[in-house]
Write an enzyme that holds these catalytic residues in place. Structure first.
Site, PDB file in Angstrom:
ATOM      1  CG  ASP A  66      -5.390  -9.104   3.837  1.00  0.00           C
ATOM      2  OD1 ASP A  66      -5.503  -8.479   3.505  1.00  0.00           O
ATOM      3  OD2 ASP A  66      -6.334 -10.073   4.242  1.00  0.00           O
TER       4      ASP A  66
ATOM      5  CG  ASP B  98      -8.588  -4.840  -0.640  1.00  0.00           C
ATOM      6  OD1 ASP B  98      -8.994  -6.304  -0.728  1.00  0.00           O
ATOM      7  OD2 ASP B  98      -9.060  -4.386  -1.103  1.00  0.00           O
TER       8      ASP B  98
END
Length: 295
Positions: A210, A212
């Site tokens: 991802d 973040d």
């Protein structure tokens, strides 16, 4: 030359190594308590292997409760020479996208609730972690990733946060913009520091799941998104690991970067002032220098 034994610490989504000859789950007792789980041992392409699921099978340990000292001691006690850490992480860089891997070479340690050293009162030691990963072992990880068709980035700074919550937006922006971190995770510290104290070569492979929470087009971290990416990363991580024995070989010369001699001048406590109880606990991680001092 000594025998190579590759120790793999598997992160989220990686709970075993496929294809091991003579595969066996073994229990290893350590003076630092029980490791995260039993260790899977065997050989792959003629090279000895040991695998430890960092969170335990079934993911029972939170990042702050992983028994890091017991894990590193158990690997050392089994005869491991080279430790490859595989872990999920978030990215602070557009070009380091979900599904990519990063061979980490630096850390910022923001953990606060973990035992970070094998040493202490009764036996004080200071090792250098200026360069916390082994370039030779990192080379092998990068080559294994590229040979497997993985989009891999060589070099990056890993921000180790305490967790278990993900970052606030303000923290994410600070780590990315002011501190210059590249990826963020919760488990590589104090693992890397302890591996250095145990005189083990250590390499970190961060598998990006991802962005973040800093990225304007992706919003906050979504666990369902992480899990979906994690499954694809896990397959690629297992492939990377399976390529390491052929790259490292069964025989091993001393580490050209000195990882396996990190304690040579690190212990400061005079022999007659050392605590006997702590010295007994250090038999695996510091046995080389302690035997040298008493022999």
């Amino acid at each position: 030359m000594t025998d190579t034994m590759i120790g793999v610490i598997g992160g989220s989504g990686i709970y075993e190594i496929a294809g091991l000859s003579g595969a066996e789950w073994v229990s290893v007792a350590t003076p630092w308590g029980a490791p995260s789980d039993q260790l899977l041992t065997g050989t792959l392409d003629g090279v000895k292997m040991a695998f430890l699921p960092r969170h335990g099978r079934g993911h029972v340990h939170a990042p702050a409760t992983v028994p890091y000292r017991a894990n590193i001691d158990a690997l050392k006690r089994l005869g491991v020479t080279d430790v490859v850490s595989v872990s999920a992480c978030g990215s602070f860089r557009d070009e380091m996208a979900p599904g990519d891997f990063v061979v980490v070479d630096q850390f910022i340690d923001r953990t606060i609730a973990r035992e970070k050293s094998f040493f202490g009162t009764g036996c004080v030691a200071h090792v250098s972690v200026a360069h916390p990963t082994c370039p030779r072992l990192s080379d092998a990880c990068e080559t294994a990733a590229r040979d497997g068709g993985i989009n891999v980035h060589r070099g990056g700074t890993y921000l180790a946060m305490e967790g278990p919550q993900f970052s606030t937006l303000a923290e994410s922006r600070m780590y990315r913009e002011a501190w210059g971190a590249d990826v963020i995770g919760m488990t590589n510290m104090p693992e890397a520091k302890l591996a250095r104290e145990a005189e083990l070569c250590y390499a970190s492979v961060a598998m990006i799941t991802d962005y973040d929470s800093w990225h304007p087009d992706h919003g906050e971290v979504d666990v369902t998104q992480i899990i979906a990416t994690l499954m694809g990363n896990a397959e690629k991580g297992r492939d990377l690991v399976s390529r390491l024995p052929a790259l490292l070989g069964a025989g091993r010369a001393p580490c050209p970067h000195g990882c396996d001699r990190a304690l040579e001048y690190a212990i400061l406590t005079a022999p007659d002032k050392r605590d006997a109880g702590l010295m007994a606990k250090l038999d695996a991680v510091a046995g080389r220098v302690l035997e040298k001092a008493t022999g």
